[in-house]
Scaffold this motif. Structure first.
Motif, PDB file in Angstrom:
ATOM      1  N   CYS A 213       0.825  -1.207   0.000  1.00 28.13           N
ATOM      2  CA  CYS A 213       0.000   0.000   0.000  1.00 28.13           C
ATOM      3  C   CYS A 213       0.862   1.262   0.000  1.00 28.13           C
ATOM      4  CB  CYS A 213      -0.922  -0.009   1.202  1.00 28.13           C
ATOM      5  SG  CYS A 213      -0.083  -0.378   2.775  1.00 28.13           S
ATOM      6  N   GLU A 219      -5.962   3.158  -6.079  1.00 26.19           N
ATOM      7  CA  GLU A 219      -6.826   2.000  -5.872  1.00 26.19           C
ATOM      8  C   GLU A 219      -7.395   1.492  -7.193  1.00 26.19           C
ATOM      9  OE1 GLU A 219      -9.654   5.363  -6.270  1.00 26.19           O
ATOM     10  OE2 GLU A 219      -7.687   5.082  -5.325  1.00 26.19           O
ATOM     11  N   TYR A 223     -12.787  -0.382  -6.182  1.00 26.44           N
ATOM     12  CA  TYR A 223     -12.699  -0.113  -4.753  1.00 26.44           C
ATOM     13  C   TYR A 223     -12.622   1.378  -4.430  1.00 26.44           C
ATOM     14  CZ  TYR A 223     -11.893  -5.113  -4.276  1.00 26.44           C
ATOM     15  OH  TYR A 223     -12.043  -6.486  -4.316  1.00 26.44           O
ATOM     16  N   SER A 224     -12.940   2.213  -5.380  1.00 20.79           N
ATOM     17  CA  SER A 224     -12.793   3.658  -5.170  1.00 20.79           C
ATOM     18  C   SER A 224     -13.789   4.207  -4.144  1.00 20.79           C
ATOM     19  CB  SER A 224     -12.960   4.402  -6.499  1.00 20.79           C
ATOM     20  OG  SER A 224     -14.254   4.188  -7.034  1.00 20.79           O
ATOM     21  N   LYS A 225     -14.865   3.492  -3.861  1.00 24.87           N
ATOM     22  CA  LYS A 225     -15.847   3.952  -2.885  1.00 24.87           C
ATOM     23  C   LYS A 225     -15.707   3.253  -1.540  1.00 24.87           C
ATOM     24  CE  LYS A 225     -17.733   6.560  -6.039  1.00 24.87           C
ATOM     25  NZ  LYS A 225     -17.493   8.029  -5.998  1.00 24.87           N
ATOM     26  N   SER A 226     -14.734   2.375  -1.417  1.00 27.61           N
ATOM     27  CA  SER A 226     -14.561   1.632  -0.165  1.00 27.61           C
ATOM     28  C   SER A 226     -13.935   2.524   0.899  1.00 27.61           C
ATOM     29  CB  SER A 226     -13.673   0.415  -0.402  1.00 27.61           C
ATOM     30  OG  SER A 226     -14.237  -0.448  -1.364  1.00 27.61           O
ATOM     31  N   TYR A 227     -14.352   2.318   2.138  1.00 32.49           N
ATOM     32  CA  TYR A 227     -13.790   3.035   3.292  1.00 32.49           C
ATOM     33  C   TYR A 227     -13.842   4.545   3.108  1.00 32.49           C
ATOM     34  CZ  TYR A 227     -11.961  -1.636   4.164  1.00 32.49           C
ATOM     35  OH  TYR A 227     -11.840  -2.989   4.360  1.00 32.49           O
ATOM     36  N   ARG A 269      -6.972   6.215   4.128  1.00 30.97           N
ATOM     37  CA  ARG A 269      -8.111   5.615   3.427  1.00 30.97           C
ATOM     38  C   ARG A 269      -7.668   4.958   2.119  1.00 30.97           C
ATOM     39  NH1 ARG A 269     -10.747   9.715   3.619  1.00 30.97           N
ATOM     40  NH2 ARG A 269     -10.213  10.704   1.652  1.00 30.97           N
ATOM     41  N   LYS A 270      -6.860   5.650   1.354  1.00 24.11           N
ATOM     42  CA  LYS A 270      -6.442   5.126   0.064  1.00 24.11           C
ATOM     43  C   LYS A 270      -5.503   3.929   0.218  1.00 24.11           C
ATOM     44  CE  LYS A 270      -5.937   7.938  -3.476  1.00 24.11           C
ATOM     45  NZ  LYS A 270      -7.187   7.650  -4.188  1.00 24.11           N
ATOM     46  N   TRP A 272      -5.808   1.616   2.500  1.00 27.02           N
ATOM     47  CA  TRP A 272      -6.724   0.487   2.684  1.00 27.02           C
ATOM     48  C   TRP A 272      -7.387   0.085   1.367  1.00 27.02           C
ATOM     49  CZ3 TRP A 272     -10.032   0.486   7.788  1.00 27.02           C
ATOM     50  CH2 TRP A 272      -9.173   0.335   8.883  1.00 27.02           C
ATOM     51  N   GLN A 273      -7.740   1.072   0.561  1.00 26.33           N
ATOM     52  CA  GLN A 273      -8.363   0.746  -0.734  1.00 26.33           C
ATOM     53  C   GLN A 273      -7.417  -0.068  -1.613  1.00 26.33           C
ATOM     54  OE1 GLN A 273      -9.377   4.669  -2.146  1.00 26.33           O
ATOM     55  NE2 GLN A 273     -11.396   4.669  -1.165  1.00 26.33           N
ATOM     56  N   THR A 274      -6.141   0.290  -1.656  1.00 22.97           N
ATOM     57  CA  THR A 274      -5.193  -0.466  -2.489  1.00 22.97           C
ATOM     58  C   THR A 274      -5.012  -1.881  -1.967  1.00 22.97           C
ATOM     59  OG1 THR A 274      -3.190   0.198  -1.268  1.00 22.97           O
ATOM     60  CG2 THR A 274      -3.931   1.652  -3.041  1.00 22.97           C
TER      61      THR A 274
END
Length: 508
Positions: A213, A219, A223-227, A269-270, A272-274
């Motif tokens: 990460c 991302e 998954y761009s809307k996750s978390y 946040r990003k 976690w998305q990756t």
């Protein structure tokens, strides 16, 4: 004839016993190596599949550490099983020996793929290798590190799009098409291709080194809307001034400005998305291993090269510091003979990975390595009392010759500055620490600076390392720790693995 048959039967039984203990050549090994994933700030939270498919199916090491908190020196430690003072990679630059001509000449021939190849393994590498790999002054993409049969090495540092791979020595350029180019997915797909096309009945050693990460934290579109509402955790040392610490920590401004907090929350946040794409990679690899009927014959390791911080002691984002958030890493392992749902407390280091791989491959010794195989820790029948209680963490600071023009001069040799002019590294951010986990949980660190600055933490009573006890603890304890640090800083091979006697431990 009867004697020959009995001898043959005995040899078969011996072979079965060897394999049953997990120390028999023929077992496959997969290392999934992520970039900058912390173990202290919830870094494993997005990894639901990984925690289930590897952690629950095997062992989670609760006290896994990188011996240095920076990418290239740490990855060099993983490849060689050596502390930085022995592999001589100091930082992420060519001048710091990162993938330099000297590294290629001296250390690559001693790295783990060479031993695996000699032991009859097929070897496969995909993803980030070392930060300066592929630099035109040291062989460019044509240089394929010795020992790798199948090489898909990323040129330079972590990227997700618009990168170049060295594919067995030939440049392969990639753009920004998600389906074709997203690097985490590409690594997953190429690992599947290898598993399906490899030589059958020949063991394999795979390293899958994802960009996640690490920044730029790109991302996958799905998954761009996750978390989307997730923020960095606010507990412990978050937005706390690092009083009584080295000047580099003290210079960070507390409380942080809103721009810094917004920046680090976005990074958190990003990151976690990756990682969600890495979670998919783990699932894909394990499903493929099952389909090709190799899962039960394969050890799978999941870990990171170093930890990370987002706001601790008011440092916005980075690694490089001596504290738990930067040196602790996740380590999950499953494989033949490993009982599920184990949680092991003994301290394990990234220099232990290479000796463990060699142990699995059938080597009895790894004299040149500073680490040791941790297979005995996952075997309930083995005596764990002879495991290490303390180890070395070391780091060589990087800096510029002149202060960043955007920042005030806060010390000798600023390096990289983040929002609101918070500098994360400097030449004299150079330190060595003894980290000990026994009856009491201690860290002792000395800086190579004009002040000979010292930091000491009792992590039993102060898990977030808020209070530097250097001026408060018994001076005899400081002497003991200084003496142990001197020995560790010059150790090599078995000297680094020496187990301390009970009376010599730093318990008091």
């Amino acid at each position: 004839m009867k004697l020959k048959l009995n001898l043959a039967a005995f040899l078969l039984l011996l072979l079965a016993a060897c394999c049953g203990s997990g120390r028999c050549a023929g077992r496959n090994i997969v290392l999934i190596l992520v970039d900058d994933q912390d173990a202290e700030l919830g870094g494993m939270t997005p990894m639901k599949k990984t925690r289930g498919l590897i952690g629950d199916a095997g062992v989670v090491f609760a006290n896994a550490f990188a011996v240095t908190p920076l990418c290239c020196p740490s990855r060099s430690a993983i490849l060689t099983g050596k502390y930085p003072h022995n592999h001589q990679v100091r930082n992420n630059s060519l001048s710091g020996n990162c993938s330099s001509a000297q590294w290629q000449k001296v250390m690559e021939p001693q790295a783990i793929p060479v031993y695996m190849k000699k032991s009859g393994y097929q070897t496969f590498y995909a993803g980030k290798y070392l930060n300066q790999y592929g630099h035109p002054t040291v062989g460019g993409v044509a240089h394929v590190p010795v020992g790798w049969d199948h090489w898909h090495g990323l040129v330079g540092n972590s990227k997700y799009y618009n990168y170049t791979l060295s594919v067995n020595g030939a440049a392969e350029k990639h753009g920004d098409n998600y389906q074709r180019d997203y690097l985490t997915d590409l690594i997953a797909n190429r690992s599947v291709e290898f598993l399906e096309s490899r030589k059958r009945h020949v063991p394999f050693f795979m390293v899958l080194a994802t960009p996640a990460c690490h920044s730029p934290w790109t991302e996958a579109p799905r998954y761009s809307k996750s978390y989307i509402s997730t923020k960095a955790p606010r507990h412990g040392s978050f937005n706390v001034h690092g009083k009584n610490k080295h000047w580099l920590i003290r210079q960070a401004k507390t409380p942080m400005k809103n721009t810094s907090i917004q920046f680090l929350d976005n990074a958190f946040r990003k990151r976690w998305q990756t990682l969600l794409s890495v979670d998919d990679l783990v699932e894909k690899v394990i499903k493929t291993l099952e389909q090709v009927k190799e899962l039960n014959n394969t050890y799978i390791f999941y870990t990171s090269d170093n930890g990370y911080h987002t706001g601790q002691f008011s440092l916005p984002i980075d690694k490089r510091q001596l504290y738990e958030f930067d040196i602790r890493v996740p380590l999950l392992v499953r494989g033949p003979g490993i009982k599920p749902k184990q949680n092991i407390k003994e301290p394990v280091l990234n220099i232990d990975l290479a000796p463990t791989f060699m142990n699995i491959a059938g080597y009895d010794t790894w004299k040149s390595m500073d680490g040791r195989s941790f297979l005995p820790l996952v075997d309930p029948s083995q005596n764990k009392t002879h495991w290490r209680t303390d180890f070395l963490v070391e780091y060589t600071g990087e800096g510029k010759d002149k202060a960043d023009p955007m920042c005030p001069h806060v010390g000798p040799g600023e390096a990289e500055c983040f929002p609101d002019c918070v500098c994360e590294d400097a030449f004299n951010n150079t330190y060595a620490c003894v980290r000990t986990l026994s009856k009491i949980n201690l860290q002792y660190c000395e800086f190579a600076d004009r002040e000979n600055f010292v930091e000491v933490y009792n992590l039993t009573s102060d898990p977030h390392q808020l209070t530097n006890l250097a001026k408060a603890v018994d001076p005899t304890l400081l002497v003991k720790m200084n003496q142990r640090l001197i020995k560790l800083e010059s150790c090599s091979g078995s000297d680094c693995r020496t187990v301390k006697r009970e009376e010599d431990r730093f318990d008091s």
